[in-house]
Design a protein around this motif. Structure first.
Motif, short mmCIF file in Angstrom:
data_model
loop_
_atom_site.label_atom_id
_atom_site.label_comp_id
_atom_site.label_asym_id
_atom_site.label_seq_id
_atom_site.Cartn_x
_atom_site.Cartn_y
_atom_site.Cartn_z
N VAL A 1 -27.43 -60.13 -45.77
CA VAL A 1 -28.31 -60.14 -46.93
C VAL A 1 -27.50 -59.79 -48.19
CG1 VAL A 1 -30.39 -59.59 -45.63
CG2 VAL A 1 -29.01 -57.73 -46.55
N GLU A 2 -28.06 -60.10 -49.35
CA GLU A 2 -27.31 -59.95 -50.60
C GLU A 2 -26.95 -58.50 -50.90
OE1 GLU A 2 -30.20 -61.36 -50.21
OE2 GLU A 2 -30.29 -63.33 -51.18
N ARG A 3 -25.90 -58.37 -51.71
CA ARG A 3 -25.45 -57.07 -52.19
C ARG A 3 -26.64 -56.25 -52.72
NH1 ARG A 3 -19.88 -56.03 -53.46
NH2 ARG A 3 -19.32 -58.15 -52.88
N GLY A 4 -26.70 -55.00 -52.38
CA GLY A 4 -27.77 -54.14 -52.86
C GLY A 4 -28.93 -54.00 -51.88
N LYS A 5 -28.96 -54.92 -50.87
CA LYS A 5 -30.00 -54.86 -49.86
C LYS A 5 -29.38 -54.35 -48.57
CE LYS A 5 -32.56 -57.40 -52.63
NZ LYS A 5 -33.68 -56.78 -53.34
N ALA A 6 -29.97 -53.40 -47.94
CA ALA A 6 -29.61 -53.00 -46.57
C ALA A 6 -28.59 -51.87 -46.48
CB ALA A 6 -29.13 -54.18 -45.72
N ASP A 7 -28.17 -51.31 -47.62
CA ASP A 7 -27.29 -50.13 -47.57
C ASP A 7 -26.11 -50.30 -46.65
OD1 ASP A 7 -28.50 -48.57 -49.37
OD2 ASP A 7 -29.68 -47.42 -47.94
N GLY A 8 -25.48 -51.45 -46.70
CA GLY A 8 -24.31 -51.67 -45.86
C GLY A 8 -24.68 -52.32 -44.55
N LEU A 9 -25.53 -51.66 -43.79
CA LEU A 9 -25.78 -52.15 -42.43
C LEU A 9 -27.02 -51.49 -41.84
CD1 LEU A 9 -24.66 -53.75 -39.97
CD2 LEU A 9 -23.33 -51.72 -39.40
N TYR A 10 -27.90 -52.31 -41.27
CA TYR A 10 -28.95 -51.81 -40.40
C TYR A 10 -28.67 -52.39 -39.01
CZ TYR A 10 -31.63 -51.02 -44.77
OH TYR A 10 -32.05 -50.62 -46.02
N ILE A 11 -28.95 -51.62 -37.98
CA ILE A 11 -28.75 -52.11 -36.61
C ILE A 11 -30.02 -51.89 -35.80
CG2 ILE A 11 -27.39 -51.90 -34.48
CD1 ILE A 11 -25.10 -50.79 -36.09
N ASN A 12 -30.46 -52.94 -35.13
CA ASN A 12 -31.52 -52.78 -34.14
C ASN A 12 -30.92 -52.91 -32.75
OD1 ASN A 12 -33.43 -54.21 -32.10
ND2 ASN A 12 -34.81 -53.24 -33.56
N THR A 13 -31.33 -52.02 -31.87
CA THR A 13 -30.94 -52.17 -30.46
C THR A 13 -32.19 -52.15 -29.59
OG1 THR A 13 -30.57 -49.80 -30.30
CG2 THR A 13 -28.63 -51.17 -30.63
N THR A 14 -32.15 -52.93 -28.52
CA THR A 14 -33.20 -52.88 -27.50
C THR A 14 -32.51 -52.57 -26.18
OG1 THR A 14 -34.54 -54.49 -28.69
CG2 THR A 14 -35.06 -54.17 -26.36
#
Lengths: 354, 354
Positions: A149-162
């Motif tokens: 996602v574009e700069r400024g969205k997502a604070d670097g990285l989000y991770i989902n794990t299942t």
């Protein structure tokens, strides 16, 4: 992706640093750059026969029994902190959730939402930590997904794990099994994860750095299963919302009262100091490598001994009991001899802790 | 959450609208507000016996056979678009991934990363669409997770879904099974999803609105299985990166060549017009309710007939063939009689489309 563009002999044209050291929007397009992101930064670390097939989905044989499945998104900020990073945390968090059902964690999926501009150096450290955490837990990362996602969205990285774990009929701890007379144990010191994050965010400096307790607690669960089997009534990892929220949920689900002893709570000195400085109650602060264990009082010492035999459980201790009084409510005997109610938090104590 | 604060009789103090109509950071804390978010906005729509247990993980019996599992994060912007929204898309996307393995989708997990300030009205529409999409596909949402991040992070909402489907030994379509002489079909018109999103983003107005094709394609897979069984060599949903990227991956995996007929590509008029206006090649535009089907030429008509018997497949048609020439490469006979190479895109055509 290489760092140079091919030119006639004798000339070289290094790509601008920004282009090769950071994730770009194009890495999320599903095209060649996406394939490179996968091939250069994920597969070398996560490689296993199932994942390497790179199908639309992974194919697994889980056996005829029941399985436990849990999903969690991780949005912790900062991405890296003393004692861990978002990658290891994302592995531990979901594995621990299935372990709390009594399951043995087996497989993991991973979905990454990456912010444009994230340095590959940071991404790589996080992916390496995930791979190490999965390997240590004996778990395979079988399928995954990346989005940019574009700069400024997502604070670097989000991770989902299942996470998926396999269950046996004879070992089914569950909140509703908390019974009057049971002892309440915790497997180690409380509030370390949340305070490690807060100390970094607030720029607090202590003599002893506070480290996150982030860990896969499966080995502790395995020891309890071996020692006590069905007599393990409840396992619960007190993450977001801390011990107070987890115990309130157990009290409500089981329709029992809970009494805690304030003086028995294992809060490390630096954690207690940081909590006091920031006006936080450690009972509400997240843990990521601690389990609340509820067993009949008669086998509590046996449970503590089993836990202490593993490095993760050396701090195992009794913190309270299940009582018949005030069903649905958690109370605490304070250090000065009074009793207070330990409520669910109405709103937010610590955002973005996991 | 109620809309008023209790005050002495005769007085009333409505909460500010912003406080009750939008998601707040506190909804992600793991405390009371989190429980309300779950209880008021998710459980009423997703309710089922497994999810309602609200354990740390869901417990499932999957049977003794193999399962297919796939995970996907959805970051589409805007959240709502003609023909669907991020919720329905997140259900369809992951279910389709397991369907492409030949599996029957059974279970779904859902992880929500919600931006502070998202109107509950929007969240509710998205959750309702997810529930409807899951119900239509005969799939149960068994466990989930919600996180809330600060205003400005997450574009309203990101959703991760993980789908689990059950597999039979006798039906295992896979990219490596593409064989020289096979016909390549698609189950319906191309490029609708990507262009529906782009038309909204770019504010394009056409006489006929372009609608996303977002749909669960399992019924089509079921018809193919019933009609052709093992003779279905490859199934692939051409999402991010479009038909061109999916076919390039198949050509590379199977070590075969692919020839497309430009004039056979089913591109609806308004979609073709929008592509031309924006300078986009429809072969690279995402589809979310279309399947690439590869079968022996001898049964291609039978496959098309089976597909057309279902409303989702009325547009099923042949678009090309697997050939022995140029292994690993996709070419296209153009309308004017020439031949051109259809490459993987190097970078980004359309970001944030799914």
């Amino acid at each position: 992706m290489t760092g140079t563009i091919s030119l006639p002999q004798g000339l070289s044209c290094p790509l601008p640093h920004a282009a090769i050291e950071r994730v770009q929007l194009g890495h999320g397009s599903g095209g060649k750059l996406s394939a490179e992101l996968l091939g250069d930064h994920f597969l070398p670390h996560f490689s296993n026969p199932v994942l390497d097939q790179l199908g639309d989905a992974a194919v697994l044989a889980l056996g005829a029994g029941e399985v436990a499945i849990s999903t969690d998104s991780f949005v912790v900020t900062p991405l890296e902190f003393p004692g861990g990073n978002i990658g290891a945390l994302a592995v531990h968090g979901s594995l621990n959730d299935v372990a709390m059902m009594g399951a043995v964690p087996r497989y993991l999926t991973a979905g990454f939402i990456i912010e444009e501009g994230l340095p590959f150096a940071v991404l790589d450290r996080i992916v390496v930590a995930m791979a190490a955490a999965a390997a240590e837990a004996g778990v395979t990362i079988v399928t995954g997904d990346t989005k940019v996602v574009e700069r400024g969205k997502a604070d670097g990285l989000y991770i989902n794990t299942t996470a998926i774990g396999t269950l046996e009929r004879s070992f089914r701890p569950a909140p509703h099994r908390a019974t009057v007379g049971d002892a309440i144990l915790v497997t180690g010191p409380l509030a370390s994860h949340g305070m490690a994050i807060m100390a970094v965010r607030e720029g607090l400096a202590f003599e002893a750095e506070i480290e996150s307790d982030s860990a896969c607690v499966s080995p502790l669960v395995e020891r309890l299963r071996a020692a006590l089997g069905e007599r393990v009534h409840v396992l619960r990892d007190p993450t977001r919302g801390g011990v107070a929220s987890a115990l309130n949920e157990i009290a409500e689900t089981a329709g029992v009262g809970i009494e805690l002893d304030e003086q028995a709570l294992p809060i490390p000195g630096p954690v207690a100091a940081a909590c006091e400085m920031l006006g936080l109650d450690p009972l509400y602060v997240a843990n990521e490598g601690v389990v609340i264990v509820i067993v009949p009082e008669g086998v509590a010492d046996q449970a503590i001994a089993a836990l202490r035999a593993h490095p993760l459980g050396v701090g195992a201790t009794r913190i309270g009991r299940i009582c018949g009084a005030h069903p649905g409510m958690v109370t605490m005997r304070t250090g000065i001899g009074g009793t207070r109610v330990v409520n669910m938090l109405p709103g937010d104590q610590l955002p973005r802790i996991c």
